[in-house]
Design an enzyme around this catalytic site. Structure first.
Site, short mmCIF file in Angstrom:
data_model
loop_
_atom_site.label_atom_id
_atom_site.label_comp_id
_atom_site.label_asym_id
_atom_site.label_seq_id
_atom_site.Cartn_x
_atom_site.Cartn_y
_atom_site.Cartn_z
CE LYS A 1 -2.29 4.77 7.03
NZ LYS A 1 -1.82 3.42 6.54
CB SER B 1 -2.97 1.38 9.69
OG SER B 1 -2.12 1.57 8.35
CB SER C 1 -2.76 -0.78 6.08
OG SER C 1 -2.23 -1.37 7.42
#
Length: 509
Positions: free
Chosen positions: A122, A197, A221
Site C-alpha cells: 500500500k 483506505s 481501512s
C-alpha cells in the site's frame, strides 16, 4: 508500465485504456437532481477479473508458495503471470500507483514462507527505491531510501513486490476516490466504491491479479475494502504488528498493519509468519491457526450502529444469515448494543480532524520541497479547518478516546465475541463519497457508513471482515466479528468456519 518505477497516472493513458465513464443517465424528473449514476450508466460495470488457466490459476498465496517450493511452478512464470494479470485489469480498476515490474524480474530469489509470491504494498508504507505519496497530489514522487518497518515485516515473508497500491489522501476517507484523478473501482461492480483506505490492494486481490496484498487499518481501512470486495481482512490487536514511524507517539494510536486475502489460510499463515519475524512481547502469540475451533461460544449480535441507528435491509439480511449459521454450529447468540455514548463519535470526529492537520504538517517537515500542503484535497482541507476553528476541542477528545480500551473491553464481560456488520450499508456508487464535495456533506456520509469499525481502532481490539453471501448490484456481503484483546486466533477459527460451511462469493463464477 515497467522500469525501476513508474507512476501510473490514469490521466496519461491513451483513450483506449481509460476506464468506462459513469455519467448520470438523464433524470426522469425535470427538476434539478443531485442523484448519482445508476449501476448500469456508462456501459459495462463488471465484474472485472483476471482469473485464467495460467501459472497462478485460482491458487491462494499459500498454495502458490508451495508450488514454487516443490518445483511445480517456477518463480519466473508466476511473476510473469501476475504482471500479465495486473496489466489486464488495472486499466479498468486504477489500483496501481506505481509499478516496478522490471525490478521484480531482475531481483534475486526471495526467502520465507511466501517466497516468490507476487504482491503489492500500500502506498503509505515506504519501499526502498519506490516513491511514497500517501494518495495525495501534494507529493512530488521521489524514491525512498529504505523500507518502512511495516513494509519490511511484510516483504521479509518472501513476497515479490510488484509496486504500490492506491489509497485516498492520507487514508482519511472510506472510498478510494480523488479530487483530480480517476477513482479506484470495485472489480465486482466498477460503478461502485472499492472502499478504503486499502482500496487498491483489495481491488487487485479481488480481481485475481495477486492472491494477497499489504493493507493497514486506522478506522476500518483493512475491513472496509475487504467487505466491499468479498475478502478476508483481519485488523489485529494494537501493537501486534510493527507500526509506521511515529504511530505509537500519537496521542491515540489507531493504526494496525495486516493484509487482505481471498482465503482464510493466507491471512492465518501471514500473521503466524509475521509474528515470528517480530513477536509482540505484551500479547499472547496467535500461532498458526489451520481450521475452525471446537469451542461453543457466547456471541453478542450487534444490529445497530454506534449511534443506535438501524442498518440497511440488505446488510441486515447478511447479518441474519450469518447469525443463523453460527446457531447451527452450536454457538449461543444474544442481541446486544454497542456501549458507546454518542459523545464518543464527536470525540473520534475531532481526533480525525486533528490527524488531518498532523499528517499534513508532518509530511511537509519530513519531505520538504517534495510535499506541498497547498495541494491537499478538499476533504483534508475541511478537516484542517474543522480542528483549526477549535483546537482546544482536541484535549477532551483525546482524553475520552484514551478511555476507549476499557470501554471496548467492557463489551466482552458477558460474551466471548461480537458479531456485527462491517458497514452500515452496501458499497456506495462512485461519486457519493468523492472528496471534492462540500466537506460537511461528505463527513456526514462517512459517519453514516462506518458505524461499526472505528471502535476496534479506538479500543485496540481485533476484528475480522469475513465474506458472506451476496447482495444486489453484484456486491458481495460481509460480516465483522470482534474479539477481546489478543484473541485473533478465535477470529481466524470463526472465519474458517464460514469458509468451510458457506464458502465465499467468487467473482469468476
Amino acid at each position: 508500465m515497467g522500469g525501476v518505477w513508474q507512476r501510473t497516472d490514469p490521466a496519461e493513458r491513451k483513450p483506449s485504456q481509460m476506464s468506462a465513464p459513469t455519467n448520470p443517465e438523464p433524470p426522469t424528473n425535470p427538476e434539478p437532481t443531485t442523484s448519482q449514476p445508476s449501476d448500469t450508466a456508462g456501459g459495462d460495470t463488471g465484474p472485472v477479473h483476471a482469473f485464467t488457466d495460467d501459472a497462478l490459476g485460482t491458487r491462494d498465496a499459500v498454495g502458490l508458495a508451495a508450488a514454487i517450493r516443490s518445483g511445480e511452478l517456477s518463480r519466473q512464470e508466476v511473476l510473469e503471470a501476475a504482471i500479465a494479470r495486473v496489466e489486464k485489469v488495472n486499466p479498468r480498476l486504477n489500483a496501481v500507483v506505481v509499478d516496478c515490474f522490471d525490478r521484480a524480474r531482475r531481483a534475486p530469489a526471495t526467502f520465507g514462507p511466501f517466497a516468490g509470491v507476487p504482491s503489492f504494498v500500500k502506498d503509505n508504507a515506504d519501499v526502498a527505491g519506490l516513491p511514497t505519496c500517501h494518495g495525495s497530489d501534494g507529493f512530488k514522487p521521489y524514491p525512498r531510501l529504505r523500507n518502512s518497518d511495516p513494509a519490511e515485516q511484510f516483504l521479509r515473508q518472501g513476497f515479490v513486490a510488484l509496486g504500490k497500491t492506491t489509497l485516498p489522501e492520507f487514508g482519511l476517507t472510506a472510498s478510494t476516490e480523488f479530487a483530480h484523478r480517476e477513482p479506484t473501482r470495485n472489480p465486482w461492480n466498477t460503478a461502485r466504491s472499492v472502499g478504503a483506505s486499502s482500496g487498491g490492494s483489495a481491488a487487485l486481490v479481488a480481481a485475481g491479479a495477486v492472491p494477497i496484498a499489504h493493507a493497514n487499518d486506522g478506522g476500518g481501512s483493512i475491513r472496509i475494502p475487504a467487505a466491499a470486495n468479498g475478502l478476508v481482512g483481519l485488523k489485529p490487536t494494537r501493537c501486534r504488528m510493527l507500526d509506521a514511524h511515529g504511530a505509537r507517539h500519537l496521542p491515540v494510536n489507531l493504526l494496525a498493519e495486516g493484509v487482505v486475502s481471498r482465503s482464510v489460510r493466507d491471512t492465518a499463515y501471514y500473521f503466524a509468519a509475521a509474528e515470528k519475524f517480530c513477536p509482540a512481547p505484551d500479547l499472547p502469540p496467535i500461532g498458526l491457526v489451520e481450521g475452525p475451533g471446537e469451542r461453543r461460544l457466547r456471541i453478542g449480535v450487534v444490529r445497530h450502529d454506534v449511534l443506535g441507528r438501524e442498518i440497511h435491509p440488505e446488510t441486515g439480511a447478511v447479518l441474519d444469515s450469518a447469525a443463523e449459521q453460527l446457531t447451527r454450529a452450536g454457538h449461543e447468540l444474544i442481541d446486544m448494543r454497542l456501549r458507546i455514548d454518542p459523545r464518543f463519535v464527536d470525540a473520534f470526529s475531532t481526533y480525525w480532524a486533528l490527524l488531518g492537520l498532523v499528517v499534513s504538517a508532518s509530511y511537509k517537515i519530513e519531505n520538504g520541497r517534495y510535499f506541498s500542503p497547498r495541494r491537499v484535497d478538499p476533504f483534508t482541507r475541511g478537516l484542517i479547518r474543522k480542528i483549526s476553528r477549535n483546537p482546544l476541542a482536541a484535549i477532551p477528545a483525546i482524553r475520552q478516546l484514551r478511555a476507549g480500551t476499557a470501554l471496548y473491553d467492557e463489551h466482552f464481560t458477558d460474551v466471548d465475541l461480537m458479531l456485527s456488520p462491517v458497514l452500515s450499508h452496501p458499497a456506495p456508487m462512485l461519486g457519493e463519497q468523492s472528496p471534492d464535495q462540500p466537506f460537511e456533506e461528505l463527513f456526514a456520509k462517512l459517519i453514516d457508513y462506518i458505524g461499526f469499525t472505528p471502535i476496534n481502532n479506538i479500543g485496540g481490539g481485533p476484528a475480522i471482515s469475513i465474506p458472506h453471501g451476496m447482495m444486489s448490484s453484484n456486491l458481495p456481503g460481509s460480516i465483522q466479528i470482534s474479539a477481546p484483546q489478543g484473541d485473533e486466533a478465535t477470529l481466524l477459527e470463526m472465519a474458517y468456519l464460514f469458509e468451510a460451511e458457506c464458502g465465499f462469493p467468487s467473482i469468476d463464477q
